[in-house]
Design a protein around this motif. Structure first.
Motif, PDB file in Angstrom:
ATOM      1  N   GLY A   1      -7.059  10.655 -11.464  1.00 44.02           N
ATOM      2  CA  GLY A   1      -8.088   9.625 -11.560  1.00 44.02           C
ATOM      3  C   GLY A   1      -7.648   8.386 -10.800  1.00 44.02           C
ATOM      4  N   ASP A   2      -8.460   7.379 -10.867  1.00 50.13           N
ATOM      5  CA  ASP A   2      -8.154   6.123 -10.180  1.00 50.13           C
ATOM      6  C   ASP A   2      -8.091   4.995 -11.198  1.00 50.13           C
ATOM      7  OD1 ASP A   2      -8.251   7.271  -7.566  1.00 50.13           O
ATOM      8  OD2 ASP A   2     -10.421   7.391  -7.814  1.00 50.13           O
ATOM      9  N   ALA A   3      -7.252   4.040 -10.877  1.00 50.17           N
ATOM     10  CA  ALA A   3      -7.110   2.901 -11.789  1.00 50.17           C
ATOM     11  C   ALA A   3      -7.223   1.602 -11.004  1.00 50.17           C
ATOM     12  CB  ALA A   3      -5.777   2.965 -12.519  1.00 50.17           C
ATOM     13  N   ASP A   4      -7.990   0.689 -11.529  1.00 52.31           N
ATOM     14  CA  ASP A   4      -8.042  -0.681 -11.005  1.00 52.31           C
ATOM     15  C   ASP A   4      -7.345  -1.582 -12.002  1.00 52.31           C
ATOM     16  OD1 ASP A   4      -9.384  -0.091  -8.728  1.00 52.31           O
ATOM     17  OD2 ASP A   4     -11.371  -0.427  -9.581  1.00 52.31           O
ATOM     18  N   LEU A   5      -6.356  -2.310 -11.515  1.00 50.93           N
ATOM     19  CA  LEU A   5      -5.591  -3.178 -12.410  1.00 50.93           C
ATOM     20  C   LEU A   5      -5.903  -4.634 -12.110  1.00 50.93           C
ATOM     21  CD1 LEU A   5      -2.015  -1.624 -12.095  1.00 50.93           C
ATOM     22  CD2 LEU A   5      -3.689  -1.150 -13.851  1.00 50.93           C
TER      23      LEU A   5
ATOM     24  N   HIS B   1       0.851  -1.179   0.000  1.00 53.26           N
ATOM     25  CA  HIS B   1       0.000   0.000   0.000  1.00 53.26           C
ATOM     26  C   HIS B   1       0.891   1.236   0.000  1.00 53.26           C
ATOM     27  CE1 HIS B   1      -3.405   2.585   1.086  1.00 53.26           C
ATOM     28  NE2 HIS B   1      -2.529   3.214   1.863  1.00 53.26           N
ATOM     29  N   THR B   2       0.494   2.202  -0.813  1.00 58.51           N
ATOM     30  CA  THR B   2       1.208   3.472  -0.768  1.00 58.51           C
ATOM     31  C   THR B   2       0.213   4.586  -1.004  1.00 58.51           C
ATOM     32  OG1 THR B   2       2.892   4.827  -1.782  1.00 58.51           O
ATOM     33  CG2 THR B   2       1.824   3.231  -3.213  1.00 58.51           C
ATOM     34  N   ARG B   3       0.206   5.524  -0.172  1.00 55.67           N
ATOM     35  CA  ARG B   3      -0.770   6.620  -0.252  1.00 55.67           C
ATOM     36  C   ARG B   3      -2.162   6.034  -0.529  1.00 55.67           C
ATOM     37  NH1 ARG B   3       1.938  11.783  -3.036  1.00 55.67           N
ATOM     38  NH2 ARG B   3       1.795  10.586  -4.960  1.00 55.67           N
ATOM     39  N   GLY B   4      -2.713   6.244  -1.693  1.00 60.34           N
ATOM     40  CA  GLY B   4      -4.038   5.687  -1.970  1.00 60.34           C
ATOM     41  C   GLY B   4      -3.985   4.415  -2.781  1.00 60.34           C
ATOM     42  N   THR B   5      -2.830   3.819  -2.885  1.00 58.06           N
ATOM     43  CA  THR B   5      -2.650   2.697  -3.803  1.00 58.06           C
ATOM     44  C   THR B   5      -2.561   1.370  -3.064  1.00 58.06           C
ATOM     45  OG1 THR B   5      -1.458   4.122  -5.304  1.00 58.06           O
ATOM     46  CG2 THR B   5      -1.151   1.761  -5.587  1.00 58.06           C
ATOM     47  N   ASP B   6      -3.281   0.397  -3.546  1.00 57.46           N
ATOM     48  CA  ASP B   6      -3.156  -0.975  -3.049  1.00 57.46           C
ATOM     49  C   ASP B   6      -2.819  -1.867  -4.231  1.00 57.46           C
ATOM     50  OD1 ASP B   6      -3.849  -0.939  -0.196  1.00 57.46           O
ATOM     51  OD2 ASP B   6      -5.707  -0.060  -0.935  1.00 57.46           O
ATOM     52  N   VAL B   7      -1.756  -2.616  -4.090  1.00 58.27           N
ATOM     53  CA  VAL B   7      -1.341  -3.503  -5.170  1.00 58.27           C
ATOM     54  C   VAL B   7      -1.146  -4.899  -4.597  1.00 58.27           C
ATOM     55  CG1 VAL B   7       0.424  -4.000  -6.895  1.00 58.27           C
ATOM     56  CG2 VAL B   7      -0.223  -1.644  -6.437  1.00 58.27           C
TER      57      VAL B   7
ATOM     58  N   GLU C   1      -2.192   9.716  -9.964  1.00 53.44           N
ATOM     59  CA  GLU C   1      -1.151  10.677  -9.594  1.00 53.44           C
ATOM     60  C   GLU C   1      -0.002   9.988  -8.845  1.00 53.44           C
ATOM     61  OE1 GLU C   1      -3.733  12.287  -5.760  1.00 53.44           O
ATOM     62  OE2 GLU C   1      -3.194  13.618  -7.393  1.00 53.44           O
ATOM     63  N   ASP C   2      -0.277   8.783  -8.299  1.00 51.76           N
ATOM     64  CA  ASP C   2       0.811   8.041  -7.670  1.00 51.76           C
ATOM     65  C   ASP C   2       1.792   7.512  -8.699  1.00 51.76           C
ATOM     66  OD1 ASP C   2      -0.382   8.570  -5.334  1.00 51.76           O
ATOM     67  OD2 ASP C   2      -0.826   6.496  -4.763  1.00 51.76           O
ATOM     68  N   ILE C   3       1.316   7.336  -9.934  1.00 55.46           N
ATOM     69  CA  ILE C   3       2.189   6.816 -10.986  1.00 55.46           C
ATOM     70  C   ILE C   3       3.039   7.929 -11.576  1.00 55.46           C
ATOM     71  CG2 ILE C   3       2.225   5.615 -13.211  1.00 55.46           C
ATOM     72  CD1 ILE C   3      -0.468   4.468 -12.545  1.00 55.46           C
ATOM     73  N   MET C   4       2.528   9.118 -11.501  1.00 54.25           N
ATOM     74  CA  MET C   4       3.191  10.231 -12.186  1.00 54.25           C
ATOM     75  C   MET C   4       4.671  10.381 -11.828  1.00 54.25           C
ATOM     76  SD  MET C   4       1.181  11.439 -14.298  1.00 54.25           S
ATOM     77  CE  MET C   4       0.615   9.752 -14.446  1.00 54.25           C
ATOM     78  N   PRO C   5       5.029  10.283 -10.532  1.00 56.10           N
ATOM     79  CA  PRO C   5       6.454  10.471 -10.217  1.00 56.10           C
ATOM     80  C   PRO C   5       7.360   9.446 -10.886  1.00 56.10           C
ATOM     81  CG  PRO C   5       5.107  10.643  -8.249  1.00 56.10           C
ATOM     82  CD  PRO C   5       4.226  10.118  -9.319  1.00 56.10           C
ATOM     83  N   MET C   6       6.801   8.314 -11.308  1.00 58.33           N
ATOM     84  CA  MET C   6       7.621   7.268 -11.938  1.00 58.33           C
ATOM     85  C   MET C   6       7.788   7.500 -13.432  1.00 58.33           C
ATOM     86  SD  MET C   6       6.473   3.793 -10.060  1.00 58.33           S
ATOM     87  CE  MET C   6       4.727   4.033 -10.160  1.00 58.33           C
ATOM     88  N   ILE C   7       7.019   8.427 -13.997  1.00 63.36           N
ATOM     89  CA  ILE C   7       7.093   8.683 -15.442  1.00 63.36           C
ATOM     90  C   ILE C   7       8.111   9.781 -15.696  1.00 63.36           C
ATOM     91  CG2 ILE C   7       5.774   9.507 -17.435  1.00 63.36           C
ATOM     92  CD1 ILE C   7       3.344   8.192 -16.191  1.00 63.36           C
TER      93      ILE C   7
ATOM     94  N   GLY D   1      -4.479  -4.252  -8.514  1.00 60.07           N
ATOM     95  CA  GLY D   1      -4.197  -3.051  -7.754  1.00 60.07           C
ATOM     96  C   GLY D   1      -5.257  -1.994  -7.942  1.00 60.07           C
ATOM     97  N   ALA D   2      -5.349  -1.139  -6.969  1.00 62.96           N
ATOM     98  CA  ALA D   2      -6.201   0.040  -7.059  1.00 62.96           C
ATOM     99  C   ALA D   2      -5.313   1.223  -6.716  1.00 62.96           C
ATOM    100  CB  ALA D   2      -7.363  -0.076  -6.086  1.00 62.96           C
ATOM    101  N   LEU D   3      -5.145   2.106  -7.641  1.00 64.43           N
ATOM    102  CA  LEU D   3      -4.192   3.170  -7.392  1.00 64.43           C
ATOM    103  C   LEU D   3      -4.646   4.475  -8.022  1.00 64.43           C
ATOM    104  CD1 LEU D   3      -1.194   2.743  -9.808  1.00 64.43           C
ATOM    105  CD2 LEU D   3      -3.152   1.245  -9.853  1.00 64.43           C
TER     106      LEU D   3
END
Lengths: 1001, 144
Positions: free
Chosen positions: A470-474, A422-428, A454-460, A449-451
């Motif tokens: 927005g939110d993403a369910d993987l 889990h990180t911030r609003g993300t569960d993987v 904006e949690d992905i943005m720093p990795m791009i 995962g549910a994330l």
């Protein structure tokens, strides 16, 4: 290490042997200390080759009770050796040997029960030639002994009930091997017996320090080991084939090269604690531990298992299991791991509670390694490494297992039973396995995962200029081999994934994508698109894509794409797209539609520059209820139905129901060579059917006026022609050869209502052609062939071949006012006539005819016409002395009329023609020009008195001078009497009529 | 009395017919003079301009018996010539017979045929003078 112990044991054994000699002598010869001391000193030279010295020798009973003992104090063994640290090999402060008195008194049998040493110092040395300073016993002649394999049965019975060494300080220096060892303050206490195949022993060893170093031939240290306060407690009992016991080992601190770091050195915990209840089958060299515990610093392991040592051809086998007793805290554990193994920790925050279980089972040989199985349970983990992930990951929990076959050709695999983070609003969560870890790793994983995006943005990478909210369910399942991934052989990989995006608001460069719900399903290999590498299925309730210039607002998009050759030079994709009510804009242009369905494929070819060849599209598109609002058109374009198929060589317009302005039309047919046309290699060709219930040609001409040519080229031509800005003639596209087979029920053209218009319209390389268009206008049947060639904006060539059959003359003049200009006398007639016109000329940019370029011919024929009475006719009739030439109703009627005329530049020439008015027959001919001057001649050919009268009409057309003239045409229609003039006139008349009637259908 | 009036009328008509006959004979005489000129196609070869419209050019080719005309009258909109020789549609074929030169304009459109002929009364290296069948002048001045 082993060699050092061996030397120490040899030394100890030598000392024990010496003690036995002393005791024997004492028992047999001397009982007083003085005597005993003398005897011992004298006899020692027989058994020891170096200098020895024995202090006081006493008999004792209490120290060794119940055995009788002999104590020797201050035993010195001196053997000066060059290189040795000391000439004294050993000094024993006190040496006591206890002998079984009963067995001695009973059978004179000397049985040593106890050996006690105290205050031992030793300095053992081996020089570089291999000579030892502890080789102090006389050498015996070597006898060839038959070597026998070692057997426990060959061991002598030993009834040593107590061996005690106290305060032992020893040094060992071996210049030959580069080894150095040191023991400080060692206490050893051994009790036990070995008799008749049964052992009962208890060993207790303690030392203040033990040290061992080795060096290679260059003097570089290979091993540096220091054991601080080692404590060993070994108990064993039982038959040699079934010895049970327990080993306890404790090491306060220690060093082993650089494996023990500072944190471990300064830890409050002992370095190593081992408790190992064991069973040993010494006969078969099998060792078992049951309930063993190992503790390194504060990390404890349970150890159980069996080791079977190699015997004959049977290799060593192990069956060992270890398990952490409690959860291990990873962070402090990593603190005690040598730094070279945890360099990855720099800048990283990593911690978790880990429970491990592992087992090793199998043979250990050159070709075989035991099979290792391990499981790990991770809880409360956290991870923070800004370089790769700029935010903290916590709540890491999971279970992992691994199976490692380290033998040659063996397979290794790992399984992630579950792993959550889990990180911030993300569960993987991750679940999967990796096989063949040592070879071509095969990974099968399920990532959920549910994330927040904006949690992905720093990795791009920043250079990609992507932002997303927005939110993403993987839910992604992948199955691939590393070799496939490295080779980018995606067609061999398996992927099945769903990505559900909610409240998506993303921006990539200038493109913005918004959707309340966007589902992306991926499939490798493709299932829905046979032969393709993968499927991508995109669905949404609403999807909006835009940048500053264009926008697409799509309702219920359903986009199904099959992709192939993602990484190759040729990307290929097959797709189906279904859109609900959607809208798109480009600058100020907009298209709205109620539905769109698209099915097709593209194959990307980067070697091509032509857009169509680059993508090689094959498309089937159907649009319903589309509305195009474009600045290129003053009216909205309604696409009620628009279905077409695009293929590399042709476009099939299957059905296009279009409404534009007041016009509606249906289009279907084929357009070819689009790709080659874009490369300017071939003309765009087309054959289309155009049907319409109503077409306003005037409106369409107005809409498309000035369009159809490359803007830059057109502007250049306009400048060269000095064309006014408000003049926008229709420029026909070049490099185009398209034919429209038209059928228009009703049309308006040049202000005229036309009906049942049918024929071919061709646009060919800058020329538009109406080919024998038939239509009905004002109850007359008409046929028009026309050519429009836009050479330059100010020089447009127009040619007409126009046939009107059975048309009212006044309506003809009303429909085409130019006819009145060309044939002014026609206004004098009333009735139905056939009219043929063929002409050509150039227009300027305002469609104004260039009169000097006019060339044409016309023919008018009619029957039962009425001549409108006017002054000119009245004057002619008077000059010709007409009588009773009007009907009873006072109208002038003509039985028939057939006129041929030509136009060259501004001059119109009417060839001689006959008019029958009642009993009179007239012939007329002449010329006039568009300025208004005329020169006509009318001649009376037949009349009741057979008089021949000619009348000349000259001057202004509006107010001509009508006078009597010469007779010219008396023999015009009498072939046998024709002269040159008559023949020429008739030939010209025939030529004009034949040319005019040639194209009538 | 009536007969006398009829006689007068007959005499008057006879007189009119006599005048007309004299006129016809006179005109016939003129035409006979024109027929004396026999045209040679080579005399037409070259570039000519109309004398009553100095923008209207005629180019004759006597070997192919073809030619072209164009009018360079300035366009009132922009002053550009209405037509150039290169873009002109008024190509023709021509022939001569005695003192008559005949033209057929075909234009650019298929099946177009517009015939004309003129009576030439005078031809020199500098000028061609003639008229059509109704007496309108046809006069060219050599340019090249």
């Amino acid at each position: 290490m082993k060699k050092g112990w061996k030397i120490a044991l040899i030394t100890l054994g030598s000392l024990v042997g010496l003690a036995v000699v002393v005791v024997a002598v004492a028992l047999w010869l001397v009982f007083t200390p003085a005597q005993l001391t003398k005897i011992v000193n004298r006899l020692a030279s027989n058994y020891v080759t170096c200098d020895t010295h024995f202090g006081r020798v006493n008999l004792t009973l209490f120290k060794t009770f119940p055995d009788a003992g002999l104590t020797v104090n201050d035993v010195y063994v001196v053997n000066p050796t060059e290189g040795a640290l000391s000439d004294t090999v050993a000094h024993i402060g006190s040496l006591t040997v206890g002998v079984d008195v009963k067995r001695y008194l009973k059978g004179k049998e000397v049985v040593v029960h106890q050996v006690l040493l105290d205050g031992v110092t030793a300095s053992l040395y081996t020089d570089s030639a291999g000579r030892n300073n502890y080789d102090i016993f006389p050498k015996k002649e070597k006898k060839e002994k038959e070597k026998k394999p070692f057997s426990l049965d060959s061991l002598p019975d030993i009834d040593l009930k107590r061996v005690s060494v106290s305060n032992l300080d020893a040094q060992l220096l071996n210049d030959k091997s580069g080894m150095q060892a040191e023991v400080t303050d060692l206490d050893l206490n051994v009790t036990g017996t070995l008799a008749e195949g049964r052992v009962d022993a208890d060993l207790d060893l303690q030392a203040d320090k033990m040290m061992l170093t080795t060096a290679d031939s260059n003097g570089e240290t290979k091993i540096y080991t220091v054991l601080d306060e080692p404590n060993i407690d070994l108990k064993a009992e039982g038959n040699l084939d079934e010895v049970k016991g327990q080993l306890k080992l404790n090491l306060k601190k220690g060093r082993f090269n650089d494996m023990i770091n500072e944190t471990l050195q300064t830890s409050k915990h002992d370095l190593l604690t081992l408790t190992a209840p064991f069973e040993a089958d010494l006969e078969n060299s099998r060792w078992s531990v049951d309930g063993g515990k190992v503790k390194i610093d504060d990390y404890a392991l349970d150890v159980d298992g069996t080791v079977q040592l190699k015997k004959d051809t049977v290799p060593m086998t192990v069956d060992v299991a270890v398990a952490t007793i409690d959860s291990w805290q990873v962070e402090p554990l990593l603190d005690i791991v040598p730094e070279k193994y945890v360099k990855f920790r720099k800048g990283m925050d990593l911690d978790a509670k880990v429970k491990l279980q592992a087992s090793a089972k199998g043979a250990v040989s050159k070709d075989s390694k035991p099979l290792i199985n391990a499981t790990a349970h991770i809880a409360d983990g956290r991870f923070y490494y800004p370089k790769s992930l700029p935010y903290k990951v916590n709540k890491i929990n999971g279970d992992l297992t691994a199976s490692l076959d380290l033998s040659k050709g063996g397979k290794c695999s790992a399984v992630v039973e579950r792993l959550k983070a889990h990180t911030r609003g993300t569960d993987v969560s991750v679940k999967g396995r990796a096989d063949d870890l040592r070879g071509d790793m095969h990974i099968a994983a399920d990532v959920k995962g549910a994330l927040p995006l904006e949690d992905i943005m720093p990795m791009i990478p920043e250079k990609l200029k992507v932002t997303a909210q927005g939110d993403a369910d993987l839910d992604v399942r992948a199955d691939f081999k590393m070799s496939q991934l490295k080779a980018k052989a995606y067609e061999k990989m398996k992927l099945d994934g769903d990505i559900r995006l909610k409240k998506l608001d993303a921006k990539y460069n200038d493109i913005q994508i918004q959707s309340p719900d966007l589902n992306i399903a991926m499939q490798l290999p493709a299932k829905e698109h046979a032969g393709k590498m993968g499927d991508v299925h995109l669905t949404s309730g609403k999807l909006k894509v835009e940048n500053g210039k264009w926008m697409a607002d799509l309702a219920n998009p359903n986009i199904n794409v099959g992709i192939n050759n993602v990484t190759k030079e040729q990307l290929a994709a097959a797709f189906e797209v279904a859109l609900g009510k959607s809208a798109a804009t480009l600058d100020s242009n907009q298209i709205d539609l109620s539905s769109l369905s698209l099915k097709g494929s593209v194959r990307f070819d980067s070697t091509q520059s032509n857009t169509l060849k680059k993508y090689n599209p094959k498309l089937n598109i159907q649009v319903r209820n589309g509305v195009v609002n474009t600045t290129a058109l003053p009216e909205k374009l309604y696409l009620n139905e628009f279905a077409f198929a695009y293929m590399p060589k042709e476009v099939q317009i299957r059905n296009a129901e279009i409404k534009l302005g007041r016009s509606d039309f249906q289009l279907y047919g084929t357009v070819e060579n689009l790709e080659e046309w874009m490369d300017h290699k071939e003309m765009l060709t087309g054959d289309l059917n155009f049907t319409s219930t109503y077409t306003d040609v005037d409106e369409l001409m107005s809409m498309f006026s000035g369009k159809g040519t490359d803007p830059d080229t057109l502007e250049q031509m306009r400048q060269e022609d000095k064309v006014a800005k408000d003049a926008n003639p229709f420029m026909v596209p070049k490099d185009v050869d398209v034919t429209l087979h038209t059928h228009i029920r009703r049309s308006v053209a040049f202000g005229n209502d036309l009906g049942d218009l049918a024929g071919a319209v061709t646009v060919k390389d800058g020329t538009a052609i109406l080919d024998q268009i038939g239509f009905v206008c004002k109850a007359a049947t008409m046929q028009l062939t026309a050519l429009y060639r836009s050479l330059r904006p100010n020089n447009i060539f127009v040619a007409l071949d126009f046939h009107l059959l059975d048309i009212q003359i006044d309506e003809l003049l009303d429909m085409i006012p130019t006819v009145d200009t060309l044939v002014p006398m026609l206004a004098a007639f009333n009735g139905n006539a056939n009219f043929h016109l063929a002409g050509e000329g150039f227009l300027n940019a305002r469609y104004k005819p260039k009169m000097s370029t006019l060339l044409g011919s016309a023919a008018i024929s009619g029957k039962n016409l009425v001549v409108m009475d006017n002054n000119s006719i009245a004057q002619i009739a008077k000059l010709m002395q007409f009588k009773e030439w009007k009907d009873k109703d006072n109208k002038i009627r003509i039985d028939s009329l057939s006129v041929e005329m030509t136009c060259l530049r501004k001059e119109i020439e009417v060839f001689p023609f006959l008019i029958n008015i009642g009993k009179y027959q007239l012939c007329a001919s002449g010329k006039h020009n568009l300025v208004g001057d005329c020169g006509y001649h009318v001649e009376l050919l037949k009349n009741p008195v057979m008089a021949k009268v000619g009348v000349d009409i000259k001057g202004s057309l509006k107010n001509p001078k009508i006078t009597l003239g010469e007779v010219r045409y008396a023999d015009l229609y009498k072939p046998q009497k024709n002269g040159d003039v008559e023949k020429r006139a008739l030939e010209m008349k025939r030529m004009v009529r034949e040319a005019l009637e040639k194209n009538v259908r | 009395m009536v007969k006398s009036e009829n006689d007068k009328l007959m005499k008057r008509k006879f007189a009119i017919w006599m005048v007309l006959a004299a006129a016809v004979l006179t005109l016939t005489s003129c035409k006979e003079k024109e027929k004396e000129l026999v045209l040679d196609p080579s005399q037409f070869a070259g570039l000519w301009v109309k004398t009553n419209n100095t923008y209207e050019y005629w180019r004759f080719n006597s070997s192919s018996m073809t030619g072209i005309t164009w009018d360079e009258t300035p366009d009132p909109d922009n002053g550009e010539p209405e037509m150039t020789e290169e873009e002109s549609n008024l190509a023709f074929s021509w022939s001569v017979e005695r003192n008559i030169v005949s033209f057929v304009w075909h234009g650019l459109m298929e099946n177009q045929s517009v015939p004309k002929y003129y009576y030439i009364t005078e031809i020199s290296s500098a000028a061609i003078v003639g008229e059509d069948e109704v007496g309108l002048p046809f006069t060219l001045r050599r340019v090249q």
